[in-house]
Motif scaffolding. Sequence first.
Motif, short mmCIF file in Angstrom:
data_model
loop_
_atom_site.label_atom_id
_atom_site.label_comp_id
_atom_site.label_asym_id
_atom_site.label_seq_id
_atom_site.Cartn_x
_atom_site.Cartn_y
_atom_site.Cartn_z
N ALA A 250 0.83 -1.20 0.00
CA ALA A 250 0.00 0.00 0.00
C ALA A 250 0.86 1.25 0.00
CB ALA A 250 -0.92 -0.02 1.22
N ASP A 251 1.91 1.27 0.83
CA ASP A 251 2.81 2.42 0.87
C ASP A 251 3.50 2.61 -0.48
OD1 ASP A 251 2.16 2.96 3.49
OD2 ASP A 251 3.86 1.83 4.31
N SER A 263 -8.39 6.68 -0.31
CA SER A 263 -7.85 6.71 1.05
C SER A 263 -6.96 5.50 1.25
CB SER A 263 -8.99 6.69 2.07
OG SER A 263 -9.66 5.44 2.04
N ARG A 264 -6.04 5.61 2.18
CA ARG A 264 -5.17 4.48 2.48
C ARG A 264 -5.98 3.28 2.98
NH1 ARG A 264 -1.84 1.64 5.75
NH2 ARG A 264 0.30 1.37 4.98
N GLU A 265 -7.03 3.55 3.75
CA GLU A 265 -7.87 2.49 4.27
C GLU A 265 -8.46 1.65 3.14
OE1 GLU A 265 -12.03 1.88 6.84
OE2 GLU A 265 -11.36 3.89 6.26
N MET A 266 -8.97 2.32 2.11
CA MET A 266 -9.57 1.59 1.00
C MET A 266 -8.51 0.86 0.18
SD MET A 266 -12.78 1.63 1.08
CE MET A 266 -14.25 2.52 1.61
N ILE A 267 -7.33 1.44 0.08
CA ILE A 267 -6.25 0.76 -0.65
C ILE A 267 -5.83 -0.50 0.08
CG2 ILE A 267 -3.81 0.97 -1.31
CD1 ILE A 267 -4.41 3.84 -2.13
N VAL A 268 -5.73 -0.44 1.39
CA VAL A 268 -5.39 -1.63 2.17
C VAL A 268 -6.47 -2.71 1.98
CG1 VAL A 268 -5.21 -2.53 4.52
CG2 VAL A 268 -3.95 -0.48 3.87
N LYS A 269 -7.73 -2.32 2.05
CA LYS A 269 -8.81 -3.29 1.85
C LYS A 269 -8.73 -3.92 0.46
CE LYS A 269 -12.31 -1.39 4.99
NZ LYS A 269 -13.69 -0.82 5.10
N GLY A 270 -8.33 -3.14 -0.52
CA GLY A 270 -8.26 -3.66 -1.88
C GLY A 270 -7.08 -4.57 -2.13
N LEU A 271 -6.02 -4.46 -1.30
CA LEU A 271 -4.83 -5.28 -1.50
C LEU A 271 -4.87 -6.61 -0.75
CD1 LEU A 271 -2.07 -2.52 -1.42
CD2 LEU A 271 -2.84 -3.82 -3.40
N PRO A 273 -7.22 -8.90 -0.91
CA PRO A 273 -7.54 -9.97 -1.88
C PRO A 273 -6.36 -10.36 -2.76
CG PRO A 273 -9.30 -8.34 -1.77
CD PRO A 273 -8.16 -7.78 -1.00
N TYR A 274 -5.55 -9.37 -3.16
CA TYR A 274 -4.39 -9.70 -4.00
C TYR A 274 -3.43 -10.63 -3.27
CZ TYR A 274 0.25 -9.31 -6.01
OH TYR A 274 1.49 -9.62 -6.51
N VAL A 275 -3.10 -10.31 -2.03
CA VAL A 275 -2.18 -11.14 -1.25
C VAL A 275 -2.79 -12.53 -1.03
CG1 VAL A 275 -1.07 -11.41 1.00
CG2 VAL A 275 -1.02 -9.20 -0.16
N THR A 276 -4.10 -12.60 -0.82
CA THR A 276 -4.77 -13.89 -0.64
C THR A 276 -4.70 -14.72 -1.91
OG1 THR A 276 -6.30 -12.87 0.94
CG2 THR A 276 -6.94 -15.00 0.01
N ILE A 311 -7.40 -4.76 -9.24
CA ILE A 311 -6.00 -4.65 -8.82
C ILE A 311 -5.32 -6.01 -8.76
CG2 ILE A 311 -6.44 -4.77 -6.33
CD1 ILE A 311 -3.88 -2.50 -8.16
N ILE A 312 -6.09 -7.07 -8.51
CA ILE A 312 -5.51 -8.42 -8.53
C ILE A 312 -4.95 -8.70 -9.92
CG2 ILE A 312 -5.94 -10.89 -8.24
CD1 ILE A 312 -8.28 -10.17 -6.41
N HIS A 313 -5.78 -8.43 -10.93
CA HIS A 313 -5.35 -8.70 -12.31
C HIS A 313 -4.19 -7.79 -12.71
CE1 HIS A 313 -8.81 -11.24 -12.52
NE2 HIS A 313 -9.68 -10.25 -12.54
#
Length: 518
Positions: A250-251, A263-271, A273-276, A311-313
């Motif tokens: 995210a950073d 917002s950083r909060e939404m970016i963290v939530k969006g990432l 799934p990618y890590v999963t 963002i996963i793709h």
Amino acid sequence: MIKKAEDIKLKILPVLVGAEHLYYYEGPCRFGAGAELEPGFDTLANEERFAALMSGLEENVPNGVEIMEPVRLIRTDDWDDAEAMWEAIEPAIKQADVAVCAPSIACDDIVAELSERFEIPIAMAPGNRYSPVILSAAISCRPGNREVYAFYKWSDFTYRMKILRARKVVQNLRILCVSRYGSPTSMSAIDSIRDFDAITDRLGVRFHFLNVHELFDQMTPAVEGGNHTTPGRVTLDLTDEDMAEVNVLADELINGAAENDMSREMIVKGLIPYVTVKKNLERWDCNGFTMPCPDACSTRRLNEMQFTPCIIHALNMENGIPSGCEYDIGAVISQQFLIAASGGMRTYMGNSCPVEAEDGHVVLRGGAANAGTELERQRKRLDEGDVENLYLIHHSVAHRYLPEPDKKQPYGIRYFAMDQKFGITMRYDFDADIGKKITLCRISPDGRKLFVGSGEIVLGGGYAANNCSQVVYFRVKNQEDFFKQQCKVGNHLSMVYGDFARELIALGESFGMEVVTA
């Protein structure tokens, strides 16, 4: 383990074929004078030939090709082809993808028998003064449709090895397919793959299936008793280490973005799934990914967890992992074709259609690219040039490594969901690449056809917009023919920068596919 295309090597086995005379004599197939006719001279002459072959291979193999330790098939003028000779090379043959031979007079039939016994592709190397022997050995290997290639130039050999390695890259694709309903079912990409066994038989591609709810459950920390969908089982749930990776990423995205609307909060939530997904790719030894859009969206869990798959793709594709929107498995395979044929370029994909023109002006209908003022901006820009033979691709899975796989490009971050402002999309300004060549492709749902297209970028759009609105416009040779040929394979087109049409055509033909071009 995630085995990327760049990790896959084509293993070529040099097979040193030669004959040695046991007695002094001369005649129609043996000539020379003095020591050249003595027993033992052939051994020296063969070693000289073998050294030339190895030198030629070392100088002419392309990237991604590994030369194995050579093996020998040597006979005498007693024509004594002992079984032990074949048994000795069998272990090496089983590890090889291609056998490279330089047949010589009185032993070209050995090459034909090599093909018969092991059914391995045979490459007849150039640089041999016995070029007629190369031709006779080549045709001798043909019965039964055995695979054999004959070359008289090293440049042709190099090119064919690139294609054979590309074929191996496709054959090593393992796709993680996250489905909600039946494994071949999607509510949007209805032109995707349906007969998985047929695709495995034709292309070697394999599939691993995971239920979408199991994947969603893994995106939260482990709870006592296990996940709701798999109670009591050990699953790949979110860990502290995963969250540390999410925060670092995210950073990186926030600090590197030229513009950021999230917002950083939404970016963290969006990432998360990618890590999963990345953990699942590693767990199931997969190197491709796809999941549905409307099928998953209608569960309302995307809204609940506040992410979209975009963002996963995007992150998968910039890492050289083919990744398809809307559970389009055919798009994932098409991307691997492009990665393989281009030698590692990064892919992009999306909905595609012709750009209409009436009375010298383009017509962009609602939803074709984006709405409102941004759509009007694109229309005016296109009207400034030649409006004939235009095409477009739009989706919001652009990323930072489109033009060059090892050079990060400027990018922006926009949200997907217009109201709640969640769902990370990276925006790339295709305007920076006006005039650059692109290559496009798609396989048909049955895997029998490969569409190969070429274009030149004329405009980008949607960089400053949100939602699924990123678009790239490009010019094709003949819009009508391009559309006609594309209709044989389906909607989503995958693309890379550069001209790789020739390589794609050869790659498709190596699989026995019908290749259609535009």
